[in-house]
Each structure stands twice: as C-alpha cells, then as structure tokens.
Design a protein around this motif. Structure first.
Motif, PDB file in Angstrom:
ATOM      1  N   LEU A 111       0.886  -1.163   0.000  1.00 44.46           N
ATOM      2  CA  LEU A 111       0.000   0.000   0.000  1.00 44.46           C
ATOM      3  C   LEU A 111       0.919   1.207   0.000  1.00 44.46           C
ATOM      4  CD1 LEU A 111      -2.800   1.298   0.266  1.00 44.46           C
ATOM      5  CD2 LEU A 111      -2.578   1.112   2.730  1.00 44.46           C
ATOM      6  N   ILE A 112       0.923   1.937  -1.118  1.00 45.87           N
ATOM      7  CA  ILE A 112       1.855   3.047  -1.263  1.00 45.87           C
ATOM      8  C   ILE A 112       1.084   4.306  -1.658  1.00 45.87           C
ATOM      9  CG2 ILE A 112       3.811   1.584  -1.914  1.00 45.87           C
ATOM     10  CD1 ILE A 112       3.135   2.263  -4.847  1.00 45.87           C
ATOM     11  N   PRO A 113       1.671   5.476  -1.467  1.00 49.30           N
ATOM     12  CA  PRO A 113       0.986   6.699  -1.907  1.00 49.30           C
ATOM     13  C   PRO A 113       0.787   6.659  -3.431  1.00 49.30           C
ATOM     14  CG  PRO A 113       2.879   7.216  -0.518  1.00 49.30           C
ATOM     15  CD  PRO A 113       2.956   5.765  -0.815  1.00 49.30           C
ATOM     16  N   ASP A 114      -0.107   7.453  -3.915  1.00 50.10           N
ATOM     17  CA  ASP A 114      -0.369   7.549  -5.365  1.00 50.10           C
ATOM     18  C   ASP A 114      -1.051   6.322  -5.942  1.00 50.10           C
ATOM     19  OD1 ASP A 114       1.111   9.881  -5.180  1.00 50.10           O
ATOM     20  OD2 ASP A 114       2.963   8.828  -5.691  1.00 50.10           O
ATOM     21  N   GLU A 115      -1.653   5.519  -5.125  1.00 46.60           N
ATOM     22  CA  GLU A 115      -2.389   4.393  -5.687  1.00 46.60           C
ATOM     23  C   GLU A 115      -3.879   4.704  -5.791  1.00 46.60           C
ATOM     24  OE1 GLU A 115      -1.034   0.037  -5.360  1.00 46.60           O
ATOM     25  OE2 GLU A 115      -0.950   0.866  -3.346  1.00 46.60           O
ATOM     26  N   SER A 116      -4.235   5.957  -5.518  1.00 53.25           N
ATOM     27  CA  SER A 116      -5.649   6.334  -5.543  1.00 53.25           C
ATOM     28  C   SER A 116      -6.270   6.079  -6.906  1.00 53.25           C
ATOM     29  CB  SER A 116      -5.791   7.803  -5.177  1.00 53.25           C
ATOM     30  OG  SER A 116      -5.028   8.566  -6.092  1.00 53.25           O
ATOM     31  N   ILE A 117      -5.405   5.915  -7.910  1.00 53.89           N
ATOM     32  CA  ILE A 117      -5.887   5.642  -9.260  1.00 53.89           C
ATOM     33  C   ILE A 117      -6.781   4.388  -9.299  1.00 53.89           C
ATOM     34  CG2 ILE A 117      -3.798   4.344  -9.866  1.00 53.89           C
ATOM     35  CD1 ILE A 117      -4.088   5.379 -12.707  1.00 53.89           C
ATOM     36  N   ILE A 118      -6.541   3.466  -8.350  1.00 52.99           N
ATOM     37  CA  ILE A 118      -7.326   2.223  -8.343  1.00 52.99           C
ATOM     38  C   ILE A 118      -8.814   2.515  -8.135  1.00 52.99           C
ATOM     39  CG2 ILE A 118      -7.724   0.050  -7.097  1.00 52.99           C
ATOM     40  CD1 ILE A 118      -4.726  -0.096  -6.613  1.00 52.99           C
ATOM     41  N   THR A 119      -9.106   3.441  -7.225  1.00 52.39           N
ATOM     42  CA  THR A 119     -10.526   3.712  -6.997  1.00 52.39           C
ATOM     43  C   THR A 119     -11.035   4.893  -7.825  1.00 52.39           C
ATOM     44  OG1 THR A 119     -10.049   5.161  -5.119  1.00 52.39           O
ATOM     45  CG2 THR A 119     -10.444   2.828  -4.630  1.00 52.39           C
ATOM     46  N   THR A 120     -10.138   5.834  -8.156  1.00 55.82           N
ATOM     47  CA  THR A 120     -10.624   7.035  -8.846  1.00 55.82           C
ATOM     48  C   THR A 120     -10.372   6.998 -10.356  1.00 55.82           C
ATOM     49  OG1 THR A 120      -8.502   8.111  -8.536  1.00 55.82           O
ATOM     50  CG2 THR A 120     -10.162   8.514  -6.854  1.00 55.82           C
ATOM     51  N   LEU A 138     -10.112   5.072   2.323  1.00 52.31           N
ATOM     52  CA  LEU A 138     -10.479   3.961   3.192  1.00 52.31           C
ATOM     53  C   LEU A 138     -10.794   2.706   2.370  1.00 52.31           C
ATOM     54  CD1 LEU A 138     -10.471   4.179   6.182  1.00 52.31           C
ATOM     55  CD2 LEU A 138     -12.963   4.385   6.187  1.00 52.31           C
ATOM     56  N   PHE A 139     -11.455   2.932   1.267  1.00 54.39           N
ATOM     57  CA  PHE A 139     -11.820   1.816   0.386  1.00 54.39           C
ATOM     58  C   PHE A 139     -10.553   1.111  -0.094  1.00 54.39           C
ATOM     59  CE2 PHE A 139     -13.772  -0.546  -3.004  1.00 54.39           C
ATOM     60  CZ  PHE A 139     -15.128  -0.595  -2.712  1.00 54.39           C
ATOM     61  N   LEU A 140      -9.572   1.927  -0.493  1.00 51.72           N
ATOM     62  CA  LEU A 140      -8.316   1.381  -1.004  1.00 51.72           C
ATOM     63  C   LEU A 140      -7.576   0.584   0.072  1.00 51.72           C
ATOM     64  CD1 LEU A 140      -6.319   1.270  -3.361  1.00 51.72           C
ATOM     65  CD2 LEU A 140      -5.251   3.318  -2.451  1.00 51.72           C
TER      66      LEU A 140
END
Lengths: 367, 199
Positions: free
Chosen positions: A117-126, A285-287
């Motif tokens: 779990l690393i920063p900049d992975e928000s792409i998975i949900t967004t 939170l989802f991520l």
C-alpha cells in the motif's frame, strides 16, 4: 511468508546494507529523501520482481555504479527457507530462486507474495477501469498461475489483432480472415478471464466487506460488482456474437474494443458508486480495505499470508485508523512500514516490532 | 586508447548482425579469425559463398536443397498422401531425425504475426493449399509451435482447408517425458488431462 534477512548492494542510495528481521512489524523512520522507501521497494522487488515505483531496473542502480544486487532470505509458514537473489549489471537481469536461474517472470510469480500500500495508488478507486482490472488481475495471478498464462495469451492476441485492425483502417491490408481467427481466441480466452475474475470477486468480497466495515467503524457497507456489456448467462457466446456484430466498428476505429479488456469493477459504498459519489476520505479507506482484504484472500487460497509493505504510513491512513489497521495485520503478517512521522515510536510494541532509523543511506537499529 | 581499425570494426559489426551473436561473441570470433591461419578464413568464406550459390528452396516443399526438388520430395518411397507442416528447416530437421514421419513436408517459413509484419501472404501457404488440392493428400499434420502465433497459423490453415475433406491433425500438448507433475505449468497439465488416452 516472512523475510528474515535482506542484503542490498549498490541499490538506490545504499552502497552495502544488510539487515536482519525477527519481528512481525518492521518500521523505518527518518526524514524524507533518506532511503526509507528504497528498502520497502527492495522487499517488493524480491517478491514480485517488479518495483512499485519504476518499470526499469536501471533506475534502481546506485548513482555512479554499473549494477545492483539484492538478496532476500525468506521462510514460509511450514518453516521452509527460500532464497531469492536478483542482480542486474545494467544489461542483463539475473534472478535466482533457490539457486535456480529463473528465465521467465511467471516461473516465480506468486512464490513470494507481497501486497503493498503506497501513496499515489488512488488511481485504483478514482482512475480508469484499467487500474481496477489491473488490481484484480494482479491478485488473481499471485495465487493462480494459469490465470497469468491465459491473461498473457489474451493480451498478445489483442496486440496482434490491433495491428491488423489499424492496418485495415489505414487501408494497407484486408485480413478479414485473421480477425475472425483472433476473435475466436478472444472469445475462448476472454471467457476464461471472465470466469476467473468473477470467481475471484465472489471469494474476495466477504473479506473486503468485513474489513471495510471494521475500519470504517461500521459506517460503510462496501460492495464490488463486475461490470461488463456481455450477457453474463453465457459470456463466451455473447462475446463471440458481439465480436462478430462489431467487426466493422472495430475496423473503423482501428482498435479492438470488445472483450474483458474493457470490463470494469464497480466499487460501491452504501449502495452508491464510489467513483461517482465517494469523498476523498472514503476513497482512501476503500483502497486500504482492498489491500488488507488482499492479504486475507491470498491466505485463503495459498494458506500463506503475504508480506505487507506499507510505504509512508500516514499518507493513506490517519492515526486512529492506523490502530485498526494494526489490529487487522496482527495475525502473524510481517509488515514493513515507512514513515517520516516519529510519533510512530510510541505506538510500537517493542516485543513484536523492530525500529530502524534511516539517515542518508545509513540504516541503524533503534530497537 | 587508440582508435580501432575500421576494417576490424566492419568485421565485428558483420558478425554481430547474425542471429544469436552479440557484440562480445562477434568480437571473439573476429579476433579468432584474425589470429588463425589464412586457410581457416578462406574455408569459411568459401563455405558461405558455396552455400549461398548452390542452395535453394525445393519447388514443392520449400526445404533447402541443391536441386529443384529436395531429396525428400524426390524419394518415391515416401508417402505423398501425408504432409507435415513445419515452420522452418530446423524444425523439419528435428522431425527427420526422429525417422517417424514417412510422408512429405511443407516448410511455411514463419508464423503469422502482424506485429512482426508477417501476414498469411508472407508465408508459403498458397503453395501448400495448391499442393493439398492437386496432389492426393489425405492427412495434413500441423507441426507448429504451441504459441499464440503458432495457434493462429494452425487455425488459419485449418479454416482454409475445412472444405477440402482432408484429415487435419495437430501435435499433442502435455507433460514432457521424465517431467514431474508438480513442476508442470497448470495450462499444460490441464491440456494433458483433457487429451488423456486409453492406457
């Protein structure tokens, strides 16, 4: 799976580093830019053979050097020792698993499971559907090498077909027959992908729902729905019919647009689409719940917990949530944490954790 | 360090262009030739030129030959009703060594791969279809790789010949002899299970 020893030579900002681990929580603290993430990166490279920061091995070579060398000594839940050595001379990658040379990534894929779990992975949900497919494809292939093979085969067929389609669009060739052949492969491999993905969601979902409920203090009910334009009663038939019907369209566009490489996962929160209606906090939170559920999923299939890598802890998780995350990971899951926030020191239980201070390529044990 | 002779560089570059030979090997071969007697180089050069001049492709099956028709196609003891389709000469040689196929061959010269610019018309397929139609061929054995490109080519051939009434077979896939089930990849194992035979 646990890592008991790691050795780095000319890797990122480390000349020579050797660390031994005998606890479940291993924390690296220090100012930014000192090399905390480099260690987390090395752990994930040893397990997954790819870095979460770069696609190129050259970028991981220490400045001014010609290559790097990393070595990991692991042991699994049945007590078996596993040694992985990766060296790169700027030209050739050499990967040794138990002293045996690995020539294809797929030979080792999944042997040392790592979830990060690393920063900049928000792409998975967004982000776009590809990011969500990639998330699910990675998790499935970590536990199912057949899936990786089908997926690779499918992707090469799509590439070949795209080439033909683009040439047909440009009027260079007329290979209608080839399109039909590729379509028949796409239908059979594609339905294999669909079956494995939906089966994955069925098995993964209960872990996810429980964890999401727990870390959101019971506020959110999560759900994941597989999204496809195919008729799910008979995916293969529906896919093959649609491919036939859309053939002219695909030629017109010069690219292949029908198949599971266009499907999506719909992430739902309290019955609504996360992507459309979710707040920033809900996305985060989802991520986190997705990643944590990944550890349970891997354990359920392989009977082995993966190693968990949490880079820059507080960027994704606030302090209150971090205690909850710790509770979920407190199941004999070896966790590597990096953070620049020194308050973590008070939160660590010295009986189960190790703390290292990282300072300009030097790493010293605090406890 | 002084500048390297252009003649030497030219020699190294020429070797490095050959398949399977990298820069290091090219350099080693070049040094070897330069250091060895003149006749070694002469023999090599003669062999290359003679092969280039005298070897051609068989008009029937596209195998390498010194004549118009290769030894295999010209051998009337071989069964002309069975043709084994192979990708290249080296695959043909592999089968020939086995001494198991009593029929003829057809070398198609590659596999369909649009990404590499290889489309059906780049291969010796038209001559294959012509052979099947004109000669009394009863069985076509597809001896191509089990890869995406091999599968595509196999499917293409069988599609084209589906109305010809001939028997089309393809090499089986499965566990290699001496291979262990534990280390067999899952797709192969599944295929081996599905293609199991009465024992």
């Amino acid at each position: 799976m646990k890592l008991k020893k790691i050795g780095l030579t000319n890797f990122r900002n480390y000349g020579d580093l050797e660390l031994e681990f005998d606890k479940n929580i291993i924390c690296f603290t220090g100012l930014n830019g000192q090399g905390k993430t480099n260690i987390a990166e090395a752990v994930s490279v040893l397990g997954l053979l790819t870095s979460f920061r770069t696609g190129s091995y050259s970028e991981m070579i220490r400045f001014g050097e010609e290559g790097f060398f990393i070595k990991g000594e692991f042991f699994n839940s049945s007590g078996r020792d596993i040694e992985v050595v990766i060296s790169y001379d700027g030209n050739i990658k050499k990967i040794m698993y138990q002293n045996k040379r690995i020539t294809r990534f797929s030979e080792m894929w999944g042997k040392i499971p790592v979830v990060y779990l690393i920063p900049d992975e928000s792409i998975i949900t967004t982000g776009p559907p590809a990011a969500r497919r990639d998330f699910c494809d990675r998790l499935i292939s970590l536990t199912d090498s057949e899936y990786l093979q089908i997926l690779n085969e499918y992707n090469s067929v799509i590439k070949q077909k795209n080439k033909v389609l683009s040439e047909m669009k440009a009027g260079i060739s007329q290979s209608s027959e080839l399109i039909a052949i590729y379509n028949s492969k796409i239908a059979s491999a594609g339905s294999g992908i669909y079956i494995k993905r939906t089966e994955f969601i069925k098995n993964f979902l209960p872990y996810f729902v429980e964890i999401f409920d727990f870390i959101s203090d019971g506020l959110y009910a999560g759900n994941i729905i597989y999204e496809t334009i195919m008729d799910e009663k008979d995916y293969e038939k529906s896919l093959s019919v649609t491919l036939r019907e859309q053939k002219i369209q695909e030629i017109k566009r010069g690219i292949s647009v029908i198949g599971p490489h266009k499907d999506d996962l719909d992430f739902m929160i309290n019955g609504r689409s996360l992507r459309k209606f979710g707040s920033k906090g809900q996305h985060k939170l989802f991520l986190v719940a997705l990643k944590l559920a990944g550890t349970e999923y891997i354990k359920s299939v392989t009977d082995e917990y993966p190693i968990f890598v949490l880079d820059d802890l507080y960027s994704e998780i606030d302090e209150h949530k971090s205690l909850k995350v710790a509770k979920i990971l407190d199941k004999d899951i070896q966790t590597f944490i990096t953070t620049s926030n020194s308050r973590i020191i008070d939160q660590l239980d010295q009986n189960v954790s190790q703390l290292f201070r990282v300072d300009n390529g030097n790493c010293t044990a605090v406890f | 360090m002084g500048k390297q002779s252009e003649i030497l560089q030219n020699l190294i570059d020429s070797f490095a262009k050959l398949p399977g030979i990298g820069k290091k090997s090219a350099r080693r071969i070049s040094y070897y030739l330069i250091n060895s007697e003149m006749k070694v180089s002469e023999k090599l050069a003669d062999a290359v030129i003679e092969a280039k001049k005298k070897l051609g492709l068989c008009m029937e099956c596209h195998n390498l030959t010194e004549h118009k028709i290769c030894d295999i196609c010209g051998d009337d003891k071989r069964d002309g009703s069975s043709i084994l389709v192979v990708e290249n000469f080296s695959d043909l040689y592999m089968f020939e060594k086995l001494n198991i196929h009593k029929g003829l061959y057809h070398v198609i010269g590659g596999l369909i791969s649009p990404l590499d610019g290889i489309v059906p018309s780049s291969l010796n397929l038209a001559s294959l279809f012509l052979r099947v139609r004109e000669k009394k061929v009863r069985e076509l054995i597809i001896g191509l790789n089990h890869s995406v490109e091999g599968d595509t080519t196999a499917l293409y051939i069988s599609e084209k010949l589906k109305d010809s009434g001939i028997n089309i077979t393809r090499l089986a896939t499965g566990i290699p002899i001496g291979g262990e089930i534990e280390f067999t990849d899952e797709v192969t194992l599944k295929q081996a299970f599905m293609e199991r035979r009465i024992f």
